[in-house]
Write an enzyme that holds these catalytic residues in place. Sequence first.
Site, short mmCIF file in Angstrom:
data_model
loop_
_atom_site.label_atom_id
_atom_site.label_comp_id
_atom_site.label_asym_id
_atom_site.label_seq_id
_atom_site.Cartn_x
_atom_site.Cartn_y
_atom_site.Cartn_z
N LYS A 1 0.86 -1.18 0.00
CA LYS A 1 0.00 0.00 0.00
C LYS A 1 0.90 1.23 0.00
O LYS A 1 1.70 1.44 0.91
CB LYS A 1 -0.90 0.00 1.23
CG LYS A 1 -1.90 1.16 1.26
CD LYS A 1 -2.77 1.09 2.49
CE LYS A 1 -3.72 -0.09 2.41
NZ LYS A 1 -4.68 -0.11 3.56
N GLY B 1 -5.03 17.24 -20.22
CA GLY B 1 -5.15 16.95 -21.64
C GLY B 1 -4.51 18.08 -22.41
O GLY B 1 -4.46 19.23 -21.95
N ASN C 1 -4.45 22.02 -21.25
CA ASN C 1 -3.24 22.61 -20.69
C ASN C 1 -2.78 23.83 -21.48
O ASN C 1 -2.33 24.83 -20.90
CB ASN C 1 -2.11 21.58 -20.63
CG ASN C 1 -2.31 20.57 -19.53
OD1 ASN C 1 -3.04 20.81 -18.56
ND2 ASN C 1 -1.68 19.41 -19.66
N SER D 1 -4.05 13.40 -27.37
CA SER D 1 -4.43 12.13 -27.98
C SER D 1 -5.91 12.16 -28.36
O SER D 1 -6.70 12.95 -27.82
CB SER D 1 -4.17 10.98 -27.02
OG SER D 1 -4.99 11.10 -25.86
N LYS E 1 3.95 20.77 -33.41
CA LYS E 1 4.98 20.67 -32.37
C LYS E 1 5.19 19.22 -31.93
O LYS E 1 4.69 18.77 -30.90
CB LYS E 1 4.59 21.52 -31.15
CG LYS E 1 5.72 21.63 -30.12
CD LYS E 1 5.21 21.71 -28.71
CE LYS E 1 4.62 20.46 -28.17
NZ LYS E 1 5.57 19.31 -28.06
N GLU F 1 8.39 11.77 -31.57
CA GLU F 1 7.27 11.90 -32.50
C GLU F 1 7.75 12.29 -33.89
O GLU F 1 7.22 11.83 -34.90
CB GLU F 1 6.28 12.93 -31.95
CG GLU F 1 5.56 12.43 -30.70
CD GLU F 1 4.89 13.54 -29.92
OE1 GLU F 1 4.14 13.22 -28.98
OE2 GLU F 1 5.12 14.73 -30.23
N ASP G 1 3.07 21.29 -23.50
CA ASP G 1 1.86 22.10 -23.66
C ASP G 1 2.14 23.56 -23.35
O ASP G 1 1.65 24.46 -24.04
CB ASP G 1 0.75 21.58 -22.75
CG ASP G 1 0.38 20.13 -23.03
OD1 ASP G 1 0.42 19.73 -24.21
OD2 ASP G 1 0.07 19.42 -22.08
N GLY H 1 4.19 17.98 -10.01
CA GLY H 1 3.03 17.27 -10.51
C GLY H 1 2.49 17.84 -11.80
O GLY H 1 3.23 18.06 -12.77
#
Length: 315
Positions: A27, A39, A43, A138, A184, A189, A255, A290
């Site tokens: 835990k 997303g 953002n 996405s 971008k 990518e 972003d 975060g």
Amino acid sequence: MTAFVTLTVNPTIDDSSEAELVRPLHKIRTRQSHIDPGGGGVNVARVLQRLGGEVEAIVCSGGATGLVLGELLEREGVRRQEVRIAGMTRMAHTVFERASGQEYRFVPEGPMLSQAEQDACLERVAAAECDYFVASGSLSPGVPEDFYARIARMVTQKGARFVLDSSGPHLKRALKAGHVALAKPSLGELAGVVGRELHGPRAAMQAAQEIVGAGGVEMLAVTLGRSGALLVSREEAHFCRPPEVKTLSATGAGDSFLAAMVLRLWQGEAPVDALRYATAAGAATALTPGTALCYLEDVERLFEEVAERDGDLAE
């Protein structure tokens, strides 16, 4: 008419926290929990709002989590148009492990979009009036590969500049179809688009010039992580290295980069200055924990440091 409209077909509610150690079958006690709307397009809208841009976000959202997403966007003062869907808006989790300094990101694929829901999204896009239309993130399961390519054609026919941040076949189809003012990709990518491995800024610069030369996109910005970023058009090419910062989280840096770039381009700044400002915004986001994003004061401060590092394309 607003300056910017963003589209997020597959948004998230981002839950970030930290733990001392992440181990299987135990835990894991977390702390410093924080929830943000997320997303790609969400953002971008959040950062544009913070940097002083006038923006409206189109988001596909559903279920109880979709209602929470709307509340979170309202809390940040981001105007939005919601396309309600049957599926639940996804929830993503980011955990920072203090013992190692590593970040773990858990991102579900998101809900399926029916044809009717896709059509409703396209109707919102067709009604948008803006200078720059930013499609980022996405796509939900069930959305065809040419979805962004269709949107590019729709918005440019109305006189808007289409900006894309995507990956894989969705990115390749849009670049092949054209009507893209700015795309971008990350280094990985970009490698997927050209079909070969790319090592370092020089290889990325060459690949970007090939894509721009093919005519499907006017400008290509390539983020290279700690190595910096590129901006390539038919007329010019620029490279910036980021300032040295203590990275707390890389989430949302791309972003933030894109939001800062389109803001400066809209303001009429030279492409190289837009690249520097974008690089500063990405670095400023790395300073936040975060799923928090950059703040204006940090972007302005770091921008001066980026300006001193332009032009070195050494591997």
